[in-house]
Design a protein around this motif. Structure first.
Motif, short mmCIF file in Angstrom:
data_model
loop_
_atom_site.label_atom_id
_atom_site.label_comp_id
_atom_site.label_asym_id
_atom_site.label_seq_id
_atom_site.Cartn_x
_atom_site.Cartn_y
_atom_site.Cartn_z
N LEU A 187 27.29 11.56 24.62
CA LEU A 187 27.14 12.52 25.71
C LEU A 187 26.01 12.08 26.64
N PHE A 238 22.79 11.64 24.45
CA PHE A 238 22.77 12.03 23.04
C PHE A 238 24.09 11.53 22.45
N VAL A 270 23.58 12.92 29.33
CA VAL A 270 23.05 14.18 29.84
C VAL A 270 22.32 13.98 31.16
N ALA A 280 22.38 25.13 36.68
CA ALA A 280 23.11 25.86 35.65
C ALA A 280 22.68 25.41 34.26
N SER A 281 22.93 26.25 33.29
CA SER A 281 22.63 25.91 31.91
C SER A 281 23.44 24.68 31.50
N GLY A 282 22.76 23.72 30.89
CA GLY A 282 23.45 22.50 30.47
C GLY A 282 23.40 21.39 31.49
N SER A 283 22.74 21.64 32.63
CA SER A 283 22.72 20.61 33.68
C SER A 283 21.70 19.51 33.39
N GLY A 284 20.85 19.72 32.39
CA GLY A 284 19.92 18.66 31.98
C GLY A 284 18.47 18.91 32.35
N LYS A 285 18.13 20.13 32.75
CA LYS A 285 16.76 20.43 33.18
C LYS A 285 15.76 20.24 32.04
N SER A 286 16.07 20.84 30.90
CA SER A 286 15.14 20.72 29.76
C SER A 286 15.01 19.27 29.33
N THR A 287 16.12 18.58 29.30
CA THR A 287 16.09 17.19 28.86
C THR A 287 15.20 16.35 29.78
#
Ligand SMILES: Nc1ncnc2c1ncn2[C@@H]1O[C@H](COP(=O)(O)OP(=O)(O)O)[C@@H](O)[C@H]1O
Ligand SMILES: [Mg+2]
Lengths: 255, 218
Positions: free
Chosen positions: A29, A26, A31, A50-57
């Motif tokens: 950044l 992004f 990701v 962890a949150s922010g590790s890129g799972k959703s992306t």
């Protein structure tokens, strides 16, 4: 990487998701920093990290809600590329369930489930109704079919969302923290439906913090850290005897 | 000194003129709703020329007096060979004017629909057009109803401006009787009362509509 490529060729019939060196940024950044992933037909993969590790992306790249910055994704033999026709075909084969349910508030439960078959697959209203009624029965919400989503509990809404995705008869189901927005007592009913789906042989990629689910249902657990796959394997091995220090501390943290 | 019995002699004409006011407002608001929707869709289209065109339309209309706009249509267009008549000219001027404001209302409504709605629809394989038509616009419209209602109420009042281009609506007719009978207070108060009656009725109707819409989602 080359090993994987060979493996991918050999198992071409069996592998339904093939991700090679996937990058996603992004702006400045980055990701996802080079993800290699093969998911086999009928496999249930649990994504943790962890949150922010890129799972959703990663999940969103798999049905093209995000454009990818580099690498390649193939779903059931169809390469994801820029062509519009492919994108819609892609999405039809991949169902997605969101943390926030995202039901259509101006439609009843039944209409929510009927909408995509009618608009996308161009089936008749009667046929769509049949599909929807069946699926609502499957997720245990037959008696709620004429209710608007806001009247439902979070667990019920999420079950409708699963039925809505299943109505397109997808080959793969993606779940992005499907139980994270739910009150604890409502988590079980959603996991139950997902377990049933897994049992029926649906290919599933599930981002979850429910270690119980990962242990009982997943064939494989993937731990992501900072845009890369840090460790993966059989849930028993990975969750009980993790190799990486990061996974160890992650597991301690979520306990 | 004040003699309202005069008014009762002419009440039939005033009521007739009120019907013209309602027709004028109705046609104009419908035109405004259509133009507003088109402009809003152009603005969110991400296609530069369309966005510019919509911006230009909204900029010009909102930045100039409605009186200039209505005069340009009624007196200006015949000069280039387009004769529309007073009523049609007024409908067009009022509708084009309202469209610029309604476009912004719709755009706000569209923006208020959560991103998750579009994503859910996309993930089901729906195309942009389908998503707009079936998912986003119905929700945007619901959100916009109160503001659109205000716009409709404004329209009822603003339509009085058509009296300046000879449309026999309520203001025009009241003016005529007021002058010929030298009874300004009587006729203008009556006109005000009739406008008030219409706007009150309309806001009551809009409240009910709003309530029904909100019920259906709960
Ligand atoms: N649309 C976006 N624009 C900018 N940054 C984003 C966007 N989506 C996600 N990110 C960033 O990407 C990183 C990974 O996010 P995400 O995939 O949501 O992680 P996870 O699901 O593992 O918590 C985060 O740093 C997040 O801020
Ligand atoms: Mg996430």
């Amino acid at each position: 990487m080359s090993n994987r490529a060979v493996e991918a060729k050999r198992d071409n019939n069996q592998s339904i998701i093939v991700v090679k060196d996937l990058h996603k940024s992004f702006g400045n950044l980055e990701v996802l920093k080079g993800i290699d992933l093969i998911v086999n037909r009928g496999e249930v993969v649990s994504l943790i990290g962890a949150s922010g590790s890129g799972k959703s992306t990663l999940l969103r790249c798999l049905n093209r809600l995000e454009t990818i910055s580099g690498g390649a994704i193939t779903i059931d033999g169809i390469p994801l590329n820029e062509s519009l026709k492919h994108v819609s075909q892609f999405r039809r084969e991949v169902g997605m369930v969101f943390q926030q349910f995202n039901l259509f508030p101006h439609m009843t439960v039944l209409e929510n489930v009927m909408e995509a078959p009618i608009q996308v697959n161009k089936v008749t209203k009667d046929e769509a109704r049949k599909i929807a009624v069946n699926l609502l029965e499957k997720v245990g919400l037959s008696e709620k079919q004429d209710v608007y989503p806001r009247k439902l509990s979070g667990g019920q809404q999420q079950r409708v969302a699963i039925a809505r995705a299943l109505a397109m008869n997808p080959k793969i189901m993606l779940f992005d923290e499907p139980t994270s927005a739910l009150d604890p007592e409502l988590v079980g009913e959603v996991l139950q439906v997902m377990k049933q789906l897994a049992k029926e042989g649906m290919t599933m990629v599930v981002v979850t913090h429910e270690m119980q689910f990962a242990r009982e249902v997943a064939d494989r657990v993937i731990f992501m850290h900072n845009g890369l796959i840090e460790e993966q394997g059989n849930p028993q091995e990975v969750l009980v005897n993790p190799n990486s220090e990061r996974l160890k501390s992650f597991l301690r943290m979520i306990k | 000194m004040l003699d309202f019995s005069l008014v009762s002699d002419f009440i039939g004409f005033l009521l007739e003129a009120s019907v013209v006011t309602i027709e004028l407002s109705l046609f104009a608001i419908v035109l405004g709703l259509i133009l507003g929707l088109i402009a809003a869709l152009m603005k969110i289209s991400n296609i530069k020329p369309l966005m510019w065109l919509a911006d230009f339309y909204i900029w010009v209309i909102r930045g100039t007096p409605i009186l200039v706009q209505i005069f340009l249509v009624y007196y200006g267009l015949p000069q280039v060979g387009i004769e529309l008549g007073a009523f049609s000219s007024s409908v067009i001027a009022l509708g084009v004017n309202a469209g610029a404001y309604i476009a912004e209302i719709y755009r706000g409504g569209i923006m208020s629909v959560p991103k998750g709605q579009t994503e859910a629809a996309e993930s089901l394989g729906m195309t942009y057009t389908t998503i707009m038509r079936r998912i986003v616009l119905p929700q945007a419209f619901r959100v916009s109803i109160p503001a659109l209602g205000n716009q409709a109420i404004s329209m009822l009042k603003d339509s009085s401006i058509a009296s300046l281009v000879t449309v026999s609506e309520l203001m025009m007719v009241s003016q005529r009787f007021a002058a010929t009978n030298y009874a300004f207070i009587e006729f203008y108060i009556t006109a005000a009362a009739l406008y008030l009656l219409m706007t009150t009725f309309l806001s009551y109707f809009l409240k009910k509509l709003e309530f029904r819409m909100s019920q259906s989602e709960r």
